[in-house]
Design a protein around this motif. Structure first.
Motif, PDB file in Angstrom:
ATOM      1  N   MET A 130       0.819  -1.211   0.000  1.00 52.56           N
ATOM      2  CA  MET A 130       0.000   0.000   0.000  1.00 52.56           C
ATOM      3  C   MET A 130       0.855   1.264   0.000  1.00 52.56           C
ATOM      4  N   ALA A 131       2.127   1.132   0.397  1.00 54.70           N
ATOM      5  CA  ALA A 131       3.008   2.296   0.474  1.00 54.70           C
ATOM      6  C   ALA A 131       3.763   2.536  -0.832  1.00 54.70           C
ATOM      7  N   HIS A 132       3.327   1.918  -1.933  1.00 51.68           N
ATOM      8  CA  HIS A 132       3.940   2.201  -3.232  1.00 51.68           C
ATOM      9  C   HIS A 132       3.829   3.697  -3.524  1.00 51.68           C
ATOM     10  N   GLY A 133       4.836   4.248  -4.187  1.00 49.88           N
ATOM     11  CA  GLY A 133       4.888   5.684  -4.414  1.00 49.88           C
ATOM     12  C   GLY A 133       3.673   6.238  -5.126  1.00 49.88           C
ATOM     13  N   SER A 134       3.069   5.464  -6.019  1.00 47.62           N
ATOM     14  CA  SER A 134       1.904   5.961  -6.756  1.00 47.62           C
ATOM     15  C   SER A 134       0.723   6.224  -5.823  1.00 47.62           C
ATOM     16  N   VAL A 135       0.568   5.357  -4.821  1.00 47.32           N
ATOM     17  CA  VAL A 135      -0.530   5.536  -3.868  1.00 47.32           C
ATOM     18  C   VAL A 135      -0.262   6.758  -2.988  1.00 47.32           C
ATOM     19  N   ARG A 136       0.961   6.911  -2.558  1.00 45.05           N
ATOM     20  CA  ARG A 136       1.309   8.063  -1.726  1.00 45.05           C
ATOM     21  C   ARG A 136       1.028   9.375  -2.463  1.00 45.05           C
ATOM     22  N   LEU A 137       1.457   9.428  -3.721  1.00 44.95           N
ATOM     23  CA  LEU A 137       1.268  10.661  -4.489  1.00 44.95           C
ATOM     24  C   LEU A 137      -0.205  10.921  -4.773  1.00 44.95           C
ATOM     25  N   ALA A 138      -0.971   9.845  -5.002  1.00 41.68           N
ATOM     26  CA  ALA A 138      -2.405  10.022  -5.227  1.00 41.68           C
ATOM     27  C   ALA A 138      -3.075  10.580  -3.970  1.00 41.68           C
ATOM     28  N   LEU A 139      -2.691  10.074  -2.805  1.00 44.29           N
ATOM     29  CA  LEU A 139      -3.278  10.558  -1.552  1.00 44.29           C
ATOM     30  C   LEU A 139      -2.913  12.021  -1.303  1.00 44.29           C
ATOM     31  N   ILE A 140      -1.681  12.395  -1.680  1.00 45.29           N
ATOM     32  CA  ILE A 140      -1.279  13.800  -1.546  1.00 45.29           C
ATOM     33  C   ILE A 140      -2.209  14.694  -2.362  1.00 45.29           C
ATOM     34  N   GLN A 141      -2.678  14.174  -3.491  1.00 44.27           N
ATOM     35  CA  GLN A 141      -3.598  14.930  -4.347  1.00 44.27           C
ATOM     36  C   GLN A 141      -5.058  14.778  -3.920  1.00 44.27           C
ATOM     37  N   GLY A 142      -5.281  14.064  -2.803  1.00 47.96           N
ATOM     38  CA  GLY A 142      -6.643  13.877  -2.319  1.00 47.96           C
ATOM     39  C   GLY A 142      -7.431  12.839  -3.084  1.00 47.96           C
ATOM     40  N   LYS A 143      -6.738  11.857  -3.720  1.00 52.56           N
ATOM     41  CA  LYS A 143      -7.393  10.848  -4.541  1.00 52.56           C
ATOM     42  C   LYS A 143      -7.209   9.469  -3.929  1.00 52.56           C
ATOM     43  N   PHE A 144      -8.267   8.668  -3.971  1.00 51.15           N
ATOM     44  CA  PHE A 144      -8.176   7.269  -3.537  1.00 51.15           C
ATOM     45  C   PHE A 144      -9.292   6.498  -4.235  1.00 51.15           C
TER      46      PHE A 144
END
Length: 302
Positions: A130-144
């Motif tokens: 779950m800590a893959h960089g793509s997920v982190r960056l998506a969460l930074i943008q408020g996306k899930f």
């Protein structure tokens, strides 16, 4: 009907979780395969001399996989009476391929499966990161989002990082004895990771786990792991800690470099202001001198 997870296994591809699962299982083992996402795993294991018992919740997939298995049990592993279904059977390996994420209570499931391992038996599992960089960056943008496939598959009930996966097995009474990772670049996944500030992107990319897509591991019961296996695991933990330390030092270095860059920019701006002040002071002095001369000229003219 073909499973949405169906894929052909390339055993030479060491960046494939299925290939790593097959590698970890080995040859001529009695295997309990708990809902692994593809029938190809059972097929390849059978070709390698393994005797496979499959627990499968989907009847259609069960029909597809039965030709590769000695036994297929249709049902939800979390609800089955395992003692009744498996009787006195014990297995060399229990495989949980991309299965833990789909369970309501993965800890309880691991505990319930543990008695069906032989003395030297072990679990092989793959777990998405779950800590893959793509997920982190998506969460930074408020996306899930929950797409039909991927790291946050719409069928996933649980999400894991390396730390939480290790804790899960520890709580279940297992010691992880080998762990490998499959990787995917941050922008190769299903997440939209564009329009991220460069400094944030550098920070995420600097984490050694940011490109880890899946963890594939073996785990033995505590008390049944040899001294050498323990030493190997401790060494791998030390290497992981080294990587984390390097990441933290690099992060601090990047912060220092950023501060140095800001200081250099401010120093340059200050030097420019000092030059402007000096030029203005020179201009004021010249004007004062002209005024003084004009004043003196006026006095002499009168």
């Amino acid at each position: 009907m073909t499973s949405k997870y169906e894929t052909t296994i390339d055993l030479e591809d060491k960046n494939s979780s299925h290939a790593l699962i097959v590698e970890f299982v080995g040859h001529d083992k009695r295997v309990l395969d708990v809902g692994t996402s593809t029938e190809q795993v059972a097929k390849v294991l059978g070709e390698r001399g393994c005797k496979v018992t499959r627990i499968e919740v989907d009847p259609e997939t069960a029909r597809q996989v039965e030709e590769y298995c000695e036994t297929v049990i249709i049902g939800d592993v979390e609800n089955l009476d395992l003692g009744n279904e498996l009787d006195d059977e014990h297995f060399d390996v229990i495989v949980l391929g991309d299965e833990l994420e789909h369970l309501k209570d993965p800890l309880q499931t691991l505990r319930r499966l543990k008695p069906f391992l032989r003395a030297a038996g072990y679990v092989v599992a793959s777990v998405r990161n779950m800590a893959h960089g793509s997920v982190r960056l998506a969460l930074i943008q408020g996306k899930f989002h929950h797409p039909s496939l991927g790291l946050v598959d719409d069928m996933h009930l649980r999400f894991f990082t390396r730390e939480s996966a290790e804790q899960l097995f520890k709580d279940a009474g297992f010691l992880i004895t080998e762990l490998k990772s499959t990787t995917r670049a941050i922008f190769d996944t299903e997440k939209d990771s564009k329009q991220i500030p460069d400094e944030v992107l550098r920070l995420v990319q600097g984490d050694p786990e940011a490109s880890t897509y899946q963890f594939v591991l073996t785990a033995h019961r505590y008390g049944e792991v040899g001294t050498l296996a323990k030493r190997v695991w401790l060494l791998s933990e030390q290497l992981a800690e080294r990587d984390r330390t390097i990441y933290e030092l690099n992060r601090r270095l990047r912060n220092f470099e950023e501060l140095q860059h800001i200081l250099d920019r401010r120093t340059k701006q200050l030097a420019e202001k000092e030059r402007e002040v000096a030029m203005l002071a020179q201009e004021v002095a010249e004007r004062n001198d002209r005024i003084a001369r004009l004043t003196q000229f006026g006095r002499e003219g009168t």
